[in-house]
Design a protein around this motif. Structure first.
Motif, mmCIF file in Angstrom:
data_model
loop_
_atom_site.group_PDB
_atom_site.id
_atom_site.type_symbol
_atom_site.label_atom_id
_atom_site.label_comp_id
_atom_site.label_asym_id
_atom_site.label_seq_id
_atom_site.Cartn_x
_atom_site.Cartn_y
_atom_site.Cartn_z
ATOM 1 N N THR B 139 40.772 46.335 -28.450
ATOM 2 C CA THR B 139 41.434 45.045 -28.659
ATOM 3 C C THR B 139 40.622 43.935 -28.023
ATOM 4 O O THR B 139 40.433 42.861 -28.593
ATOM 5 N N GLU B 140 40.112 44.243 -26.843
ATOM 6 C CA GLU B 140 39.334 43.250 -26.132
ATOM 7 C C GLU B 140 38.090 42.841 -26.907
ATOM 8 O O GLU B 140 37.810 41.649 -27.074
ATOM 9 N N SER B 141 37.362 43.827 -27.407
ATOM 10 C CA SER B 141 36.130 43.459 -28.102
ATOM 11 C C SER B 141 36.446 42.747 -29.415
ATOM 12 O O SER B 141 35.713 41.853 -29.836
ATOM 13 N N THR B 143 39.076 40.740 -29.950
ATOM 14 C CA THR B 143 39.467 39.358 -29.673
ATOM 15 C C THR B 143 38.268 38.515 -29.267
ATOM 16 O O THR B 143 38.198 37.328 -29.577
ATOM 17 N N GLU B 144 37.301 39.150 -28.600
ATOM 18 C CA GLU B 144 36.090 38.404 -28.270
ATOM 19 C C GLU B 144 35.378 37.955 -29.532
ATOM 20 O O GLU B 144 34.959 36.816 -29.662
ATOM 21 N N GLU B 145 35.266 38.878 -30.460
ATOM 22 C CA GLU B 145 34.623 38.567 -31.738
ATOM 23 C C GLU B 145 35.360 37.413 -32.438
ATOM 24 O O GLU B 145 34.760 36.474 -32.943
ATOM 25 N N GLN B 147 37.240 35.160 -31.103
ATOM 26 C CA GLN B 147 37.044 33.930 -30.370
ATOM 27 C C GLN B 147 35.709 33.286 -30.740
ATOM 28 O O GLN B 147 35.625 32.085 -30.959
ATOM 29 N N GLN B 148 34.688 34.144 -30.814
ATOM 30 C CA GLN B 148 33.364 33.633 -31.164
ATOM 31 C C GLN B 148 33.366 32.989 -32.539
ATOM 32 O O GLN B 148 32.735 31.967 -32.758
ATOM 33 N N ARG B 149 34.080 33.613 -33.449
ATOM 34 C CA ARG B 149 34.107 33.059 -34.799
ATOM 35 C C ARG B 149 35.114 31.927 -34.927
ATOM 36 O O ARG B 149 35.308 31.376 -36.002
ATOM 37 N N THR B 162 44.758 39.063 -21.346
ATOM 38 C CA THR B 162 43.758 38.045 -21.651
ATOM 39 C C THR B 162 44.452 36.713 -21.823
ATOM 40 O O THR B 162 45.625 36.564 -21.547
ATOM 41 N N GLY B 164 43.108 34.174 -24.463
ATOM 42 C CA GLY B 164 42.608 33.372 -25.575
ATOM 43 C C GLY B 164 43.508 33.324 -26.794
ATOM 44 O O GLY B 164 43.200 32.669 -27.767
ATOM 45 N N TYR B 165 44.647 33.990 -26.712
ATOM 46 C CA TYR B 165 45.490 34.068 -27.911
ATOM 47 C C TYR B 165 46.247 32.773 -28.155
ATOM 48 O O TYR B 165 46.487 31.991 -27.248
#
Lengths: 350, 350
Positions: B139-141, B143-145, B147-149, B162, B164-165
């Motif tokens: 889930t972490e990886s 959401t990072e992806e 966020q980047q996009r 986390t 960033g949601y």
DNA sequence: TTGAATTCCGTGCACGGTAACGGAAATTAT
DNA sequence: ATAATTTCCGTTACCGTGCACGGAATTCAA
């Protein structure tokens, strides 16, 4: 990814060799089209699966619908205040699609005020109306007028025995009495119950508590036929009289430990009950008024049964908006809301 | 009545002596505007109270947003089936505003399947994602992806630590354990309680029942410190073993009349309980799966605590849609849903 | 047969915003 | 000082529908 290519009015114009003007005429069947062309267009619409673009449509005709909400004035902390709060919620979502909401209030104890406000409401020329039926005769003549003008309307809270409404949102009243009885007794043997009642409002002709009480009594009859059921009447505007009435009652019936009230005003009994606490007592009331919820928190009231009046008006408004904008009919007319059981343990996130 | 005259992009163009092109540039701050013009436009926007016309905007840029829902596959009658049903509800209201929804399912017992499906989901290029976090690392990886996009995402059911949601919709877990304990005991003295547990899924790293159990145990500790608490573990895929485990337990503990389960699978215990009825027994479980509600109706289960998973995904989708279309942020990030108490008397209209 | 009245249909602008295009003005480089 | 850039901004062609207007085709009257 490339969603299904949207087919437009132009596509079906080309397909039929006609112009978009003609297609538009058949879409809104406003005449001036030959039978042959009409048929061709209809066929093309079917085959291509044309669906109008809501944005373009709304943009072109300048949007601006108006939905009127006609409910009793919300004195502070009353049931209708809760209902009114649903207006804002609905407003937030429908104003973005070009719908305005106007809130008309009347005095629920004054027929004339209802008449006057209803008249004003009609003048505003709404595309839809949300109604809480209080005065039977007046409601009837209003809905007739609405029907004549082709204005759709929804009922909330309760509904008359007519049939022209677009939708109804409310609690299943009889069942709510049943549920209430079950929560009050909690599966334990009960010998006596006190029902606190408000002296009948002379004018109110549509009274949800009647059905509710019927359900309650039926449950008791079936499960505890021996149980004695007392009634005490209070005046909602006279706290001292209320205090006195309850005091008198409990002095002669100190053994009664189950108390119930079928309208939203259990909070009226709270001052007395709180002043004379009894850990064994069980109190059940209706509706999530702030005062009621506070009583839940401090333990004076055991259970509240909620019906989300705000959701009711919210849904009614949404339904009218969809109908006004898209012409979409609700899947069914009668929507019975879930009856929420509130205790001190789940009241916070309500 | 004449609603507030809508002021358009042209009004503020005239007001500032600029063209609508420039105004549009500052509205979407995509540069190529001098500081002076920018300031003038901003000021005019403030003063006139300009609000963009959603229809026009959507029409012009050709609408079509896509929202992806990434949750475990819904085997028949499972919790996730309930969640999935919220998708249709949301779809009905957002497709009219040009938003499509895609439903991606993965095997909740297989990390690889999660990875694969998540990849596919990203390829679809969604404007928003609804997530139920099951595997913490993955889930972490993901959401990072996201966020980047710059793709916004919402959590439902539970959420990781986390930040960033865009929003989270779920039940207050610890509190739900409290409520559960209160409903189980019903204010009566309780000497012993049985907790039925599912053998730990090896992969599931985010487990709502942990917090729920904690709340439950705290309530019991506070109110019934003497109460004995037993645990029986069952295998969700082996009905016979379940039957045997319960049978063995109750043979040695026939006095235990309070049974609880903290996940949605109380229905697994129903066959045994129904075959060995006990009018004194009280059973509390979670979630309105069809099998659970049936058990409520036939009296095997006393109370279910519901969290409206369908509402959770519905709200998550609505939130993402509003953000994608109008750029509107939700009023707050964390939305704790009301915990519904379901009994045989209010289960029908749920 | 001609003129008038209908019936039917195409054209074109409007709705409010988006974004590509190209050009004027200001800045920098030569 | 002139050319080459950059910066900044106006113009314009859409997006898909709604609807008014006027004209062509057809029908009716004389």
């Amino acid at each position: 990814m490339a969603a299904t290519e949207k087919i437009t009015i132009m596509d079906i114009a080309r397909r039929t060799g006609l112009s978009k003007g003609t297609v538009d005429r058949v879409l809104h069947n406003r005449g001036e089209v030959s039978k042959k062309s009409y048929a061709k267009v209809m066929e093309a619409i079917q085959e291509l699966g044309y669906e109008p673009n809501v944005f373009a449509s709304l943009l072109a005709k300048g949007g601006k619908h108006l939905i009127a909400v006609l409910i009793p004035a919300h004195e502070n902390g009353s049931f209708w205040e809760l209902a009114a709060s649903g207006i804002d919620k609905a407003a937030a979502s429908v104003t973005t699609v070009g719908v305005d909401i106007v809130h008309f209030e009347y005095d629920q104890y004054d027929i004339d005020s209802f008449r006057k406000v209803a008249g004003k409401m009609l003048e505003a020329g709404p595309s839809g109306v949300v109604l809480a039926p209080m005065f039977q005769g007046e409601t009837e003549s209003l809905t007739e007028e609405l029907q004549q003008r082709g204005i759709p309307y929804c009922f909330i809270d309760s509904k008359p025995d007519t049939n022209g409404y677009l939708a109804y949102f409310g609690m299943p009243l009889y069942k709510s009495g049943y549920l209430c009885a079950d929560q009050l007794t909690g599966g334990r043997d009960v010998l006596s119950v006190l029902i606190i009642r408000v002296r009948r409002d002379r004018f109110r002709q549509s009274d949800p508590t009647v059905n509710r009480r019927a359900g309650f009594l039926d449950y008791m009859m079936e499960n505890y036929p021996e149980c004695r059921i007392d009634n005490v009447f209070i005046d909602p505007n006279d706290p001292e009289e209320t205090e006195a009435a309850l005091s008198t009652y409990f002095q002669t019936h100190p053994d009664v430990r189950h108390v119930v009230m079928f309208n939203s005003r259990i909070h009226l009994a709270v001052p007395y009950l709180q002043a004379h606490p009894d850990p064994q007592r069980r109190v059940v009331g209706f509706d999530n008024l702030k005062a009621n919820m506070d009583a839940l928190r401090n333990g004076t009231v055991s259970v509240l049964i909620g019906q989300r009046p705000d959701e009711q008006v919210n849904l009614a408004i949404q339904t009218l908006a969809e109908y006004a904008i898209l012409g979409k009919l609700p899947p069914r007319k009668d929507h019975f809301m879930h009856m929420d059981i509130l205790t001190s343990y789940n009241v916070e996130d309500y």
